[in-house]
Design an enzyme around this catalytic site. Structure first.
Site, PDB file in Angstrom:
ATOM      1  N   HIS A 286       0.822  -1.210   0.000  1.00  0.00           N
ATOM      2  CA  HIS A 286       0.000   0.000   0.000  1.00  0.00           C
ATOM      3  C   HIS A 286       0.853   1.256   0.000  1.00  0.00           C
ATOM      4  O   HIS A 286       2.042   1.220   0.305  1.00  0.00           O
ATOM      5  CB  HIS A 286      -0.976   0.001   1.185  1.00  0.00           C
ATOM      6  CG  HIS A 286      -0.339   0.108   2.536  1.00  0.00           C
ATOM      7  ND1 HIS A 286       0.092   1.311   3.072  1.00  0.00           N
ATOM      8  CD2 HIS A 286      -0.074  -0.826   3.479  1.00  0.00           C
ATOM      9  CE1 HIS A 286       0.585   1.102   4.283  1.00  0.00           C
ATOM     10  NE2 HIS A 286       0.506  -0.202   4.551  1.00  0.00           N
TER      11      HIS A 286
ATOM     12  N   CYS B 112       2.959  -4.787   6.728  1.00  0.00           N
ATOM     13  CA  CYS B 112       2.701  -4.579   5.305  1.00  0.00           C
ATOM     14  C   CYS B 112       3.962  -4.144   4.568  1.00  0.00           C
ATOM     15  O   CYS B 112       5.001  -3.899   5.168  1.00  0.00           O
ATOM     16  CB  CYS B 112       1.627  -3.513   5.131  1.00  0.00           C
ATOM     17  SG  CYS B 112      -0.026  -4.060   5.656  1.00  0.00           S
TER      18      CYS B 112
END
Length: 162
Positions: free
Chosen positions: A119, A135
């Site tokens: 992301h 992440c």
């Protein structure tokens, strides 16, 4: 093999590959907690994954997402000052699903249930340094380019060695 993504934890680098040839490459930021698959570890899971979902295709750069939904906000220094503890998920989301049962899929090691994404992150966040909560982070221009080069189901390798 068609196009696939290789993420090197030691090099903090993401490569889009066509077979073994690198097509595009960007620095990333993975987990400050290092590599690991266990739920709650805050670590980046290793092994083979695939892109489960692609979220935010038409969102403007800097769009803020919470629980994979756009909030209508666009990241700014003023917004960051108002929410200093927020882990910013911006611009686009590529949600990963583990492909290796018992290692990164199922039970207490399920990457999808851990909400492991590639992301966007604020431009002020350094790349090449592990700082995420599990992440894989990229700046907005890079996550947009990556998003545009991907497809659902695309293989993703996350490795702790090169």
């Amino acid at each position: 093999m068609d196009d696939w993504i290789a993420i090197s934890l030691p090099r903090q680098r993401l490569d889009i590959r066509a077979g073994e040839r690198v097509v595009q490459s960007w620095p990333v930021s993975t987990a400050a907690a290092g590599a690991g698959e266990l739920n709650g570890s805050g670590a980046t899971p290793r092994g083979w994954h695939r892109i489960r979902a692609m979220i935010g295709a038409s969102a403007p750069a800097g769009s803020v997402f919470v629980a994979r939904r756009p909030t209508g906000e666009v990241y700014s220094p003023a917004l960051a000052a108002a929410y200093p503890q927020r882990d910013w998920i911006l611009t686009r989301i590529l949600w990963l699903c583990g492909s290796e049962p018992g290692f990164n899929r199922g039970g207490a090691v399920d990457s999808q249930r851990r909400f492991i994404y590639l992301h966007g992150t604020p431009e002020t966040e350094p790349m090449g340094i592990p700082r995420s909560h599990g992440c894989i982070r990229l700046h907005s221009a890079e996550i947009i380019a990556l998003f545009n080069a991907c497809r659902p189901g695309m293989p993703v390798w996350i490795g702790a060695s090169d």
